[in-house]
Design a protein around this motif. Structure first.
Motif, mmCIF file in Angstrom:
data_model
loop_
_atom_site.group_PDB
_atom_site.id
_atom_site.type_symbol
_atom_site.label_atom_id
_atom_site.label_comp_id
_atom_site.label_asym_id
_atom_site.label_seq_id
_atom_site.Cartn_x
_atom_site.Cartn_y
_atom_site.Cartn_z
ATOM 1 N N SER A 139 60.521 24.147 9.386
ATOM 2 C CA SER A 139 59.475 25.195 9.805
ATOM 3 C C SER A 139 58.983 24.437 11.126
ATOM 4 C CB SER A 139 58.259 25.134 8.690
ATOM 5 O OG SER A 139 57.837 23.767 8.571
ATOM 6 N N GLY A 140 59.433 23.661 11.866
ATOM 7 C CA GLY A 140 59.115 22.916 12.833
ATOM 8 C C GLY A 140 58.655 21.384 12.675
ATOM 9 N N VAL A 141 58.369 20.585 13.727
ATOM 10 C CA VAL A 141 57.870 19.263 13.327
ATOM 11 C C VAL A 141 56.714 19.146 14.516
ATOM 12 C CG1 VAL A 141 58.304 17.016 13.481
ATOM 13 C CG2 VAL A 141 60.273 18.609 12.784
ATOM 14 N N ASP A 142 55.379 18.855 14.016
ATOM 15 C CA ASP A 142 54.561 18.629 14.960
ATOM 16 C C ASP A 142 54.579 17.258 15.461
ATOM 17 O OD1 ASP A 142 51.979 17.927 16.256
ATOM 18 O OD2 ASP A 142 50.692 19.181 14.600
ATOM 19 N N ALA A 143 55.030 17.106 16.625
ATOM 20 C CA ALA A 143 55.028 15.859 17.397
ATOM 21 C C ALA A 143 54.125 15.222 17.760
ATOM 22 C CB ALA A 143 56.128 16.031 18.595
ATOM 23 N N SER A 144 52.706 15.733 17.886
ATOM 24 C CA SER A 144 51.639 15.044 17.818
ATOM 25 C C SER A 144 50.818 14.195 17.359
ATOM 26 C CB SER A 144 50.554 16.042 18.636
ATOM 27 O OG SER A 144 50.076 16.858 17.362
ATOM 28 N N LEU A 145 51.264 14.296 16.009
ATOM 29 C CA LEU A 145 50.610 13.549 14.779
ATOM 30 C C LEU A 145 50.981 11.987 15.163
ATOM 31 C CD1 LEU A 145 51.618 15.163 11.358
ATOM 32 C CD2 LEU A 145 49.568 15.492 13.101
ATOM 33 N N PRO A 146 49.994 11.043 14.785
ATOM 34 C CA PRO A 146 50.164 9.629 15.102
ATOM 35 C C PRO A 146 51.137 9.033 14.670
ATOM 36 C CG PRO A 146 48.218 10.259 13.915
ATOM 37 C CD PRO A 146 48.672 11.475 14.332
ATOM 38 N N ASP A 147 51.520 9.575 13.545
ATOM 39 C CA ASP A 147 52.681 8.874 12.667
ATOM 40 C C ASP A 147 53.992 9.387 13.396
ATOM 41 O OD1 ASP A 147 50.754 7.687 11.056
ATOM 42 O OD2 ASP A 147 51.155 9.081 9.341
ATOM 43 N N LEU A 148 54.283 10.157 14.052
ATOM 44 C CA LEU A 148 55.502 10.748 14.728
ATOM 45 C C LEU A 148 55.730 10.689 16.191
ATOM 46 C CD1 LEU A 148 56.130 13.658 12.336
ATOM 47 C CD2 LEU A 148 57.521 11.724 12.492
ATOM 48 N N THR A 149 54.467 10.112 17.065
ATOM 49 C CA THR A 149 54.688 10.155 18.344
ATOM 50 C C THR A 149 55.810 9.301 18.847
ATOM 51 O OG1 THR A 149 53.084 8.087 18.392
ATOM 52 C CG2 THR A 149 52.258 10.309 18.677
ATOM 53 N N GLY A 150 56.459 9.863 19.595
ATOM 54 C CA GLY A 150 57.836 9.106 20.427
ATOM 55 C C GLY A 150 59.029 9.183 19.606
ATOM 56 N N GLN A 151 58.947 9.839 18.432
ATOM 57 C CA GLN A 151 60.260 10.288 17.445
ATOM 58 C C GLN A 151 60.733 11.493 17.590
ATOM 59 O OE1 GLN A 151 60.078 6.969 17.106
ATOM 60 N NE2 GLN A 151 61.008 6.944 15.239
ATOM 61 N N VAL A 152 59.963 12.434 18.003
ATOM 62 C CA VAL A 152 60.564 13.880 18.146
ATOM 63 C C VAL A 152 61.030 14.282 19.469
ATOM 64 C CG1 VAL A 152 60.065 16.243 17.323
ATOM 65 C CG2 VAL A 152 58.725 14.293 16.181
ATOM 66 N N LEU A 153 62.441 14.613 19.382
ATOM 67 C CA LEU A 153 62.988 15.322 20.431
ATOM 68 C C LEU A 153 62.529 16.625 20.768
ATOM 69 C CD1 LEU A 153 66.436 13.975 19.709
ATOM 70 C CD2 LEU A 153 65.028 12.900 21.234
ATOM 71 N N PRO A 154 63.124 17.196 22.053
ATOM 72 C CA PRO A 154 62.449 18.623 22.213
ATOM 73 C C PRO A 154 62.957 19.608 21.234
ATOM 74 C CG PRO A 154 63.568 17.475 24.192
ATOM 75 C CD PRO A 154 63.671 16.607 23.213
ATOM 76 N N GLY A 155 63.926 19.624 20.998
ATOM 77 C CA GLY A 155 64.558 20.886 19.825
ATOM 78 C C GLY A 155 64.744 22.090 20.430
ATOM 79 N N LYS A 156 64.448 22.863 19.464
ATOM 80 C CA LYS A 156 64.611 24.543 19.799
ATOM 81 C C LYS A 156 63.951 25.251 18.528
ATOM 82 C CE LYS A 156 67.772 27.571 21.486
ATOM 83 N NZ LYS A 156 69.286 27.979 22.223
#
Length: 443
Positions: A63-80
């Motif tokens: 369903s998508g990945v929220d890249a702004s959450l503090p636990d995921l910052t820097g881990q999420v690529l651009p994607g589509k």
């Protein structure tokens, strides 16, 4: 809606039939970390000395990945985004973000000691959005997202959902076969309706994952049949941008699928020269039945056993054949181009598979006698957002309007959320084991 719980310094609060983690004045995120029993069970700190998943990309088709959450910052690529209704970093449901956090979350705060930490904290997440809004429905052609992920270099494909239309010969099955031919490991949950293994987990070569609880007991709502391995999937804390605190606790094979994807990422990082089949070989040959001395592999509930990341990384296991222990899809099923044509591309859902075939496609043929060692552990899965009738052909399930959805979530009775693991080792001492070995994952 699935089962969620809330943690605060004053107690637990139930809201509209679900229990959500609420922020607490003092270290609520620390309590979330304390509640991550799979990390304790796996002795993750020791596992990370061998591998943290660096250099591996895990595609979360969800369903998508929220890249702004503090636990995921820097881990999420651009994607589509394949829904045509937003961004791959938009998650109105919370499910995809939760899976990403279990795989590659790094926590936050001093030394990342607060919040959710994934089992492969240095892996990268490729968000492939194939579901939009708060519903649990996927676009018909989510297989286009799988092809895209593989073409972007993802070597692990996480599919924490069921789709009854992903039968052999369907576009989805062809996309999965394409991923396998390109060397990716495809991981999917068996389902949460106590029926037989659902598609896409039932397809050839897919790692089909059931769930276990904190006592290493099989979760009764997991679907059974041609299971590959089991992993933690009950009461798993995970990130969720739709919760006021940013965290929820959930049950289901979705979560156990994410944990197996993380273990595969650990293995792919340490053993980059192994084929996908040889990685799966390490996964199944290092699994264990722990307390289940009467079980024989492959077992209809646990497959080759509960996955053990530390043992999988360090055990002396011959490479084995390149194809690995699982049955392979026919090469003729994946001849289409691997390039997805557009974000909003979708086709009508393929025909629904019959109940009798839901668990018969995935054949596990390798020799993987599970070794019962004291360092054992974990597994379970979750799928917390399921409407009734989104689960495929198993008992209690039906056919979603778009052919896909999160597995149906069984009703769960309310329980107090624990602030700490049940004992210092995370699990009770297995019967017959010396008392000093309280952590079955410790090595």
């Amino acid at each position: 809606m699935g089962f969620k719980q809330v943690l605060s310094t004053t107690g637990v609060v139930a809201l509209t039939g679900a229990v959500l983690l609420t922020s607490a004045p003092i270290a609520a995120a620390d309590q979330v970390r304390d509640a991550q029993w799979p990390l304790t069970a796996y002795d993750a700190a020791k596992v990370w000395k061998t591998s943290q998943g660096a250099g591996v990309t895990v595609a979360v088709v969800d369903s998508g990945v929220d890249a702004s959450l503090p636990d995921l910052t820097g881990q999420v690529l651009p994607g589509k985004d394949f829904t045509g209704q937003g961004s791959p970093h938009q998650d109105d449901n919370g499910h995809g973000t939760g899976m990403a956090s279990l795989i590659a979350g790094h926590g936050h705060g001093a030394d990342g000691s607060a919040g959710v930490k994934g089992l492969a904290p240095k892996a990268k997440i490729l968000p492939v959005r194939v579901s939009s809004g708060k519903s649990d429905k996927y676009i018909d052609d989510w297989g286009a997202g799988v092809r895209y992920a593989v073409d972007q270099g993802a070597s692990v494909i996480n599919l924490s959902f069921n789709d009854s239309s992903a039968y052999p010969g369907s576009k989805a099955a062809e996309a999965i076969a394409y991923a396998q031919e390109k060397g990716a490991v495809v991981v999917s949950g068996t389902g949460n309706d106590a029926g037989t293994v659902n598609y896409p987990a039932a397809l050839p070569g897919v790692v089909a994952v059931s769930a276990v609880d904190q006592d290493l007991n099989f979760w009764s709502k997991s679907n059974t049949g041609n299971v590959t391995v089991a992993a933690p999937g009950v009461r798993t804390p995970q990130a969720d941008p739709t919760s006021s605190s940013g965290y929820v606790v959930a049950d289901g094979t979705s979560g156990s699928t994410a944990y197996i994807s993380a273990i595969v990422a650990l293995l792919r990082s340490k053993y980059p020269d192994l084929t996908a089949g040889q990685i799966i070989n390490r996964l199944v040959k290092s699994a264990s039945f722990v307390n289940y001395k009467d079980k024989k592999a492959p077992d209809k509930e646990l497959g080759y056993g509960i996955a053990r990341p530390g043992t999988a990384l360090t055990m002396d296991i011959p490479k084995g054949p390149k194809e690995g222990p699982l049955a392979q899809a026919s090469p003729s099923t994946s001849t289409n181009s691997g390039t997805a044509s557009g974000d909003n591309e979708s086709t009508s859902a393929a025909k629904e598979k019959s109940d009798s075939s839901s668990g018969s496609t995935l054949l596990i043929v390798g020799i993987a006698a599970a070794v019962i060692v004291i360092g054992i552990v974990f597994a379970v899965i979750r799928s917390r957002r399921n409407g009734s009738g989104n689960g495929g052909p198993g008992p209690g399930g039906g056919t979603p309007s778009h052919g896909a959805g999160y597995p149906p979530q069984p009703p769960t009775s309310y329980q107090q959320y624990p602030n700490t693991p049940p004992n210092p080792g995370g699990y009770p001492t297995p019967p017959g084991q010396p008392p000093q070995h309280h952590n079955p994952y410790a090595q």
